[in-house]
Design a protein around this motif. Structure first.
Motif, PDB file in Angstrom:
ATOM      1  N   PHE A  75      46.816  39.958  45.784  1.00 32.97           N
ATOM      2  CA  PHE A  75      47.636  39.444  46.877  1.00 32.97           C
ATOM      3  C   PHE A  75      48.590  38.360  46.401  1.00 32.97           C
ATOM      4  N   LEU A  76      48.203  37.615  45.373  1.00 32.18           N
ATOM      5  CA  LEU A  76      49.102  36.600  44.831  1.00 32.18           C
ATOM      6  C   LEU A  76      50.333  37.252  44.215  1.00 32.18           C
ATOM      7  N   GLY A  77      50.141  38.374  43.534  1.00 31.74           N
ATOM      8  CA  GLY A  77      51.282  39.115  42.995  1.00 31.74           C
ATOM      9  C   GLY A  77      52.168  39.660  44.097  1.00 31.74           C
TER      10      GLY A  77
ATOM     11  N   ALA B 270      54.136  36.751  45.560  1.00 32.78           N
ATOM     12  CA  ALA B 270      55.218  36.364  44.651  1.00 32.78           C
ATOM     13  C   ALA B 270      56.365  37.362  44.722  1.00 32.78           C
ATOM     14  N   PHE B 271      56.046  38.649  44.795  1.00 32.70           N
ATOM     15  CA  PHE B 271      57.082  39.676  44.872  1.00 32.70           C
ATOM     16  C   PHE B 271      57.875  39.545  46.176  1.00 32.70           C
ATOM     17  N   ILE B 272      57.185  39.298  47.268  1.00 27.67           N
ATOM     18  CA  ILE B 272      57.866  39.136  48.556  1.00 27.67           C
ATOM     19  C   ILE B 272      58.803  37.928  48.516  1.00 27.67           C
TER      20      ILE B 272
ATOM     21  N   TYR C 164      56.716  42.988  35.967  1.00 26.32           N
ATOM     22  CA  TYR C 164      56.173  43.154  34.620  1.00 26.32           C
ATOM     23  C   TYR C 164      54.759  42.598  34.530  1.00 26.32           C
ATOM     24  N   TYR C 165      54.550  41.360  34.987  1.00 26.91           N
ATOM     25  CA  TYR C 165      53.232  40.756  34.885  1.00 26.91           C
ATOM     26  C   TYR C 165      52.231  41.413  35.820  1.00 26.91           C
ATOM     27  N   TRP C 166      52.662  41.837  37.000  1.00 25.16           N
ATOM     28  CA  TRP C 166      51.764  42.535  37.913  1.00 25.16           C
ATOM     29  C   TRP C 166      51.278  43.831  37.262  1.00 25.16           C
ATOM     30  N   MET C 167      52.182  44.565  36.635  1.00 23.31           N
ATOM     31  CA  MET C 167      51.798  45.811  35.972  1.00 23.31           C
ATOM     32  C   MET C 167      50.936  45.552  34.739  1.00 23.31           C
ATOM     33  N   SER C 168      51.219  44.497  33.985  1.00 29.61           N
ATOM     34  CA  SER C 168      50.392  44.207  32.810  1.00 29.61           C
ATOM     35  C   SER C 168      48.986  43.784  33.226  1.00 29.61           C
ATOM     36  N   TYR C 169      48.861  42.997  34.286  1.00 28.35           N
ATOM     37  CA  TYR C 169      47.538  42.638  34.781  1.00 28.35           C
ATOM     38  C   TYR C 169      46.805  43.868  35.315  1.00 28.35           C
ATOM     39  N   TYR C 170      47.531  44.753  35.972  1.00 29.44           N
ATOM     40  CA  TYR C 170      46.925  45.979  36.489  1.00 29.44           C
ATOM     41  C   TYR C 170      46.396  46.845  35.348  1.00 29.44           C
TER      42      TYR C 170
ATOM     43  N   GLY D  38      43.191  45.611  33.838  1.00 27.30           N
ATOM     44  CA  GLY D  38      42.005  45.709  34.682  1.00 27.30           C
ATOM     45  C   GLY D  38      41.634  44.423  35.393  1.00 27.30           C
ATOM     46  N   VAL D  39      42.566  43.497  35.487  1.00 23.55           N
ATOM     47  CA  VAL D  39      42.274  42.220  36.138  1.00 23.55           C
ATOM     48  C   VAL D  39      42.019  42.413  37.627  1.00 23.55           C
ATOM     49  N   PHE D  40      42.625  43.407  38.219  1.00 26.56           N
ATOM     50  CA  PHE D  40      42.482  43.619  39.660  1.00 26.56           C
ATOM     51  C   PHE D  40      41.222  44.396  40.020  1.00 26.56           C
ATOM     52  N   GLU D  41      40.365  44.682  39.057  1.00 23.93           N
ATOM     53  CA  GLU D  41      39.138  45.433  39.306  1.00 23.93           C
ATOM     54  C   GLU D  41      37.987  44.536  39.732  1.00 23.93           C
TER      55      GLU D  41
END
Length: 76
Positions: free
Chosen positions: A3-5, A8-10, A54-60, A63-66
């Motif tokens: 949700f933080l990502g 930030a995107f919004i 970029y950072y949202w996809m790299s974290y995804y 596996g940080v969002f798991e």
């Protein structure tokens, strides 16, 4: 974390939209200073969207969002 990502995107998209609105207003008012400010907002908004994506996809991918449970359990 995800949700933080999203937040930030919004905010990045809102900055980009505000820059476009200020640019439109600056062309109607024929103000060079407002045009420069609007271009700054537009460029920073685009760079922020790219950076956040970029950072949202790299974290995804990492596996940080798991995370299944954010709060630790207190076992008494």
């Amino acid at each position: 974390m995800v949700f933080l990502g999203d937040i930030a995107f919004i905010l990045d998209v809102l900055l980009l939209a505000a820059g476009l609105i200020v640019y439109h207003w600056a062309t109607q008012e024929k103000s060079q200073l407002l045009k420069w400010v609007a271009w700054g907002m537009i460029i920073i908004g685009i760079l922020a969207v790219i950076c956040t994506t970029y950072y949202w996809m790299s974290y995804y991918q990492a596996g940080v969002f798991e995370v299944h449970n954010m709060m630790p359990h207190n076992k008494l």
